[in-house]
Design a protein around this motif. Structure first.
Motif, PDB file in Angstrom:
ATOM      1  N   ILE A  58      -8.279  26.395  -7.714  1.00  0.00           N
ATOM      2  CA  ILE A  58      -9.681  26.031  -7.461  1.00  0.00           C
ATOM      3  C   ILE A  58      -9.953  24.558  -7.767  1.00  0.00           C
ATOM      4  CG2 ILE A  58     -12.068  26.412  -8.177  1.00  0.00           C
ATOM      5  CD1 ILE A  58     -11.356  29.348  -8.627  1.00  0.00           C
ATOM      6  N   ARG A  59      -9.447  24.074  -8.906  1.00  0.00           N
ATOM      7  CA  ARG A  59      -9.825  22.748  -9.416  1.00  0.00           C
ATOM      8  C   ARG A  59      -9.613  21.627  -8.405  1.00  0.00           C
ATOM      9  NH1 ARG A  59      -5.961  19.644 -13.415  1.00  0.00           N
ATOM     10  NH2 ARG A  59      -5.044  19.298 -11.364  1.00  0.00           N
ATOM     11  N   ASP A  60      -8.432  21.571  -7.803  1.00  0.00           N
ATOM     12  CA  ASP A  60      -8.114  20.470  -6.899  1.00  0.00           C
ATOM     13  C   ASP A  60      -8.982  20.497  -5.645  1.00  0.00           C
ATOM     14  OD1 ASP A  60      -6.245  19.952  -8.783  1.00  0.00           O
ATOM     15  OD2 ASP A  60      -4.493  20.209  -7.494  1.00  0.00           O
ATOM     16  N   ILE A  61      -9.256  21.690  -5.133  1.00  0.00           N
ATOM     17  CA  ILE A  61     -10.099  21.813  -3.939  1.00  0.00           C
ATOM     18  C   ILE A  61     -11.492  21.270  -4.216  1.00  0.00           C
ATOM     19  CG2 ILE A  61     -11.219  23.440  -2.367  1.00  0.00           C
ATOM     20  CD1 ILE A  61      -8.752  25.231  -2.624  1.00  0.00           C
ATOM     21  N   ARG A  62     -12.056  21.633  -5.376  1.00  0.00           N
ATOM     22  CA  ARG A  62     -13.403  21.176  -5.720  1.00  0.00           C
ATOM     23  C   ARG A  62     -13.431  19.659  -5.963  1.00  0.00           C
ATOM     24  NH1 ARG A  62     -15.732  25.053  -3.354  1.00  0.00           N
ATOM     25  NH2 ARG A  62     -16.148  26.977  -4.514  1.00  0.00           N
ATOM     26  N   GLU A  63     -12.376  19.132  -6.568  1.00  0.00           N
ATOM     27  CA  GLU A  63     -12.326  17.691  -6.821  1.00  0.00           C
ATOM     28  C   GLU A  63     -12.302  16.906  -5.508  1.00  0.00           C
ATOM     29  OE1 GLU A  63      -9.441  14.363  -8.983  1.00  0.00           O
ATOM     30  OE2 GLU A  63      -9.363  16.459  -9.637  1.00  0.00           O
ATOM     31  N   LEU A  64     -11.519  17.370  -4.539  1.00  0.00           N
ATOM     32  CA  LEU A  64     -11.450  16.692  -3.255  1.00  0.00           C
ATOM     33  C   LEU A  64     -12.768  16.799  -2.493  1.00  0.00           C
ATOM     34  CD1 LEU A  64      -7.860  17.747  -2.164  1.00  0.00           C
ATOM     35  CD2 LEU A  64      -8.598  15.464  -2.860  1.00  0.00           C
ATOM     36  N   GLU A  65     -13.449  17.921  -2.612  1.00  0.00           N
ATOM     37  CA  GLU A  65     -14.759  18.073  -1.974  1.00  0.00           C
ATOM     38  C   GLU A  65     -15.749  17.041  -2.505  1.00  0.00           C
ATOM     39  OE1 GLU A  65     -14.722  22.924  -1.092  1.00  0.00           O
ATOM     40  OE2 GLU A  65     -15.662  22.118  -2.901  1.00  0.00           O
ATOM     41  N   GLU A  71      -5.986  14.256 -12.424  1.00  0.00           N
ATOM     42  CA  GLU A  71      -5.040  14.833 -13.378  1.00  0.00           C
ATOM     43  C   GLU A  71      -3.784  15.302 -12.645  1.00  0.00           C
ATOM     44  OE1 GLU A  71      -6.701  17.759 -16.014  1.00  0.00           O
ATOM     45  OE2 GLU A  71      -8.704  16.896 -15.865  1.00  0.00           O
ATOM     46  N   GLU A  72      -2.738  15.558 -13.400  1.00  0.00           N
ATOM     47  CA  GLU A  72      -1.514  16.066 -12.790  1.00  0.00           C
ATOM     48  C   GLU A  72      -1.790  17.445 -12.198  1.00  0.00           C
ATOM     49  OE1 GLU A  72       1.035  15.790 -11.033  1.00  0.00           O
ATOM     50  OE2 GLU A  72       2.345  14.855 -12.534  1.00  0.00           O
ATOM     51  N   VAL A  73      -1.279  17.686 -10.994  1.00  0.00           N
ATOM     52  CA  VAL A  73      -1.525  18.964 -10.340  1.00  0.00           C
ATOM     53  C   VAL A  73      -0.734  20.064 -11.047  1.00  0.00           C
ATOM     54  CG1 VAL A  73      -2.006  17.884  -8.118  1.00  0.00           C
ATOM     55  CG2 VAL A  73       0.321  18.597  -8.650  1.00  0.00           C
ATOM     56  N   TRP A  74      -1.208  21.294 -10.901  1.00  0.00           N
ATOM     57  CA  TRP A  74      -0.649  22.439 -11.631  1.00  0.00           C
ATOM     58  C   TRP A  74       0.843  22.599 -11.355  1.00  0.00           C
ATOM     59  CZ3 TRP A  74       1.829  26.931 -10.223  1.00  0.00           C
ATOM     60  CH2 TRP A  74       1.913  27.934 -11.200  1.00  0.00           C
ATOM     61  N   THR A  75       1.260  22.411 -10.118  1.00  0.00           N
ATOM     62  CA  THR A  75       2.665  22.608  -9.762  1.00  0.00           C
ATOM     63  C   THR A  75       3.593  21.717 -10.576  1.00  0.00           C
ATOM     64  OG1 THR A  75       2.173  23.293  -7.489  1.00  0.00           O
ATOM     65  CG2 THR A  75       4.360  22.378  -7.898  1.00  0.00           C
ATOM     66  N   PHE A  76       3.277  20.433 -10.635  1.00  0.00           N
ATOM     67  CA  PHE A  76       4.173  19.495 -11.316  1.00  0.00           C
ATOM     68  C   PHE A  76       3.994  19.541 -12.828  1.00  0.00           C
ATOM     69  CE2 PHE A  76       3.243  17.420  -7.119  1.00  0.00           C
ATOM     70  CZ  PHE A  76       4.385  17.927  -6.519  1.00  0.00           C
ATOM     71  N   GLU A  77       2.934  20.152 -13.266  1.00  0.00           N
ATOM     72  CA  GLU A  77       2.729  20.379 -14.695  1.00  0.00           C
ATOM     73  C   GLU A  77       3.487  21.622 -15.142  1.00  0.00           C
ATOM     74  OE1 GLU A  77      -1.244  21.662 -16.257  1.00  0.00           O
ATOM     75  OE2 GLU A  77      -1.328  19.577 -16.922  1.00  0.00           O
ATOM     76  N   THR A  78       3.632  22.599 -14.230  1.00  0.00           N
ATOM     77  CA  THR A  78       4.232  23.891 -14.564  1.00  0.00           C
ATOM     78  C   THR A  78       5.736  23.941 -14.335  1.00  0.00           C
ATOM     79  OG1 THR A  78       2.139  24.988 -14.000  1.00  0.00           O
ATOM     80  CG2 THR A  78       4.116  26.372 -14.093  1.00  0.00           C
ATOM     81  N   LEU A  79       6.218  23.282 -13.295  1.00  0.00           N
ATOM     82  CA  LEU A  79       7.643  23.356 -12.969  1.00  0.00           C
ATOM     83  C   LEU A  79       8.564  23.026 -14.150  1.00  0.00           C
ATOM     84  CD1 LEU A  79       7.903  21.958  -9.322  1.00  0.00           C
ATOM     85  CD2 LEU A  79       8.278  24.299 -10.099  1.00  0.00           C
ATOM     86  N   PRO A  80       8.270  21.973 -14.947  1.00  0.00           N
ATOM     87  CA  PRO A  80       9.161  21.685 -16.088  1.00  0.00           C
ATOM     88  C   PRO A  80       9.196  22.804 -17.136  1.00  0.00           C
ATOM     89  CG  PRO A  80       7.769  19.790 -15.591  1.00  0.00           C
ATOM     90  CD  PRO A  80       7.217  20.937 -14.804  1.00  0.00           C
ATOM     91  N   LYS A  81       8.159  23.631 -17.165  1.00  0.00           N
ATOM     92  CA  LYS A  81       8.094  24.703 -18.155  1.00  0.00           C
ATOM     93  C   LYS A  81       8.906  25.926 -17.741  1.00  0.00           C
ATOM     94  CE  LYS A  81       3.374  23.359 -19.457  1.00  0.00           C
ATOM     95  NZ  LYS A  81       1.944  23.772 -19.484  1.00  0.00           N
TER      96      LYS A  81
END
Length: 427
Positions: free
Chosen positions: A193-200, A358-368
């Protein structure tokens, strides 16, 4: 008209001496030729309609339930079968007529026989867009992004366009302006949700209706996993581990970034190796695929998988080596197994992610949920594979990520169908 546009373009380019960077130039050329191609195919499609008053070479116009169907689904490729098939089945259960247009002539959806479903192959590329740009329906559902950006235009006959995500990664990893002109989006989890709302907010675009329905694709994959596990019991077991190499496509893919420097170190080990490129790479990275097929043709432990469905390779693998492909989440969430990712920075140019603060969820999560492999450590890949397979921290992190990005497990198609039904009731 088309000839005039081309002549005008030649005159202009001979008169101007400004510099256009390669990225912008590519975008402008794509847009220009997209417009020219669309005009040609639209005019051609209109002539055909006027002559025949028919949309199908196999069925008469009377057999098309266009007057009854309030929902049109577009599948740009048969690999999205597992996204749409369960939703179609739920809509049929709700007695809602559907039209399904596909750009794959052998789409398995065509095998579904029901009076409430009309399905048709409408061609690919501009031929398909020429059809879609004039459709009439209450709701059009698709996985295809970039509506109203290039060739795929909003039809005045459609009341609401709905995009459905098919990957647990957030949509900001799509190309620029991918969802800006949709009316609603079906999401896998609240993390999208977050990224979609930020771009809007930044682009001042219309606020979309967002519905967290879950992931029908992963739900179907989970069902097929059980069947594959039974098959695997009857396969010859030679006690070797199986490593699945599953790169994405384009400039950030593993093949382009590291090539044989990484893969040579893997195929020379005592493992069964499955190489499964992203389907799009067969088009965009064809020369690279052919190069590696030739390089490893004499390796008996290397098998290539070009099937449209990935479940067989995923189920047989003990570990996956990938880059940033959405298949990482499919593998981690359904099989609970770790992934190895070579260490590099994803190039966000050309994607919506470049505008996210902010860093997108994908690139924040992949290292974990993965083991990051440094380029200087490629020769130590065997030890890294064994350590990753037995890493409990990675397994626990996978479970946490799954809770965020794969909500309403097993319920996605039913939830999506109910949302669509409620939308229809609003018209």
């Amino acid at each position: 008209m088309i000839l005039s546009v081309i002549i005008l373009f030649v005159i202009i380019q001979n008169s101007l001496f400004c510099y256009i960077d390669p990225g912008t130039g590519s975008l402008l050329f794509s847009a220009l030729f997209g417009i020219i191609g669309t005009l040609f195919f639209l005019s051609k499609a209109l002539i055909i309609k006027l002559k025949t008053f028919s949309f199908s070479k196999n069925k008469s116009a009377e057999s098309v339930p266009s007057s009854k169907s309030k929902i049109i689904i577009y599948g740009e490729d048969k690999r999205y079968y597992n996204v749409f098939k369960p939703i179609i089945e739920e809509l049929i259960n709700l007695e809602i007529p559907i039209i399904y247009y596909s750009s794959s002539e052998d789409d398995p959806i065509f095998e579904i026989k029901n009076d409430l479903l009309y399905s048709e192959f409408i061609g690919t590329g501009n031929k398909a867009y020429a059809k879609l740009n004039f459709i009439e329906t209450d709701i059009c559902l698709m996985t295809t992004p970039n509506l109203d950006v290039f060739q795929l235009k909003r039809s005045k006959g459609v009341k609401k366009y709905v995009h459905i995500t098919h990957s647990s990664a957030e949509t900001s990893t799509y190309c620029l302006y991918s969802l800006d002109f949709f009316d609603a989006v079906f999401l896998n989890g609240e993390h999208q949700i977050r990224d979609i709302r930020e771009l809007e907010r930044k682009r001042n675009t219309v606020v979309k209706d967002l519905y967290v329905v879950g992931n029908p694709y992963l739900d179907e994959l989970a069902k097929r996993k059980e069947i594959e596990e039974i098959k695997n019991k009857f396969r010859k077991n030679n006690d070797k581990r199986t490593v699945l190499i599953a790169p994405s496509w384009g400039m950030n893919c593993l093949f382009r970034r590291f090539g044989e420097k990484l893969i040579d170190n893997i195929v020379d080990l005592n493992y069964n190796i499955i190489i499964r490129p992203h389907p799009q790479s067969l088009i965009s990275d064809k020369e690279i695929i052919e190069k590696f097929e030739k390089r490893y043709k004499d390796k008996n432990n290397v098998k290539w998988d070009f099937n449209s469905v990935n479940i067989s390779s995923l189920s047989r693998a003990d570990i996956m080596i990938s880059d940033f492909s959405g298949v990482i989440f499919d593998y981690a969430f359904i099989f609970g197994k770790p992934v190895i990712i070579p260490s590099f920075t994803f190039d966000k140019r050309g994607t919506d992610a470049i505008e996210i603060d902010e860093e997108v969820w994908t690139f924040e999560t992949l290292p974990k949920i993965s083991f990051k492999l440094d380029e200087n450590n490629f020769s130590n890949i065997a030890n890294i594979i064994e350590d990753s397979i037995n890493n409990e921290i990675l397994k626990n992190n996978i479970l946490k990520a799954k809770e965020e990005a794969y909500m309403y497990e097993g319920q996605a198609s039913k939830r999506a169908a109910l949302v669509l039904k409620n939308m229809l009731n609003e018209f």
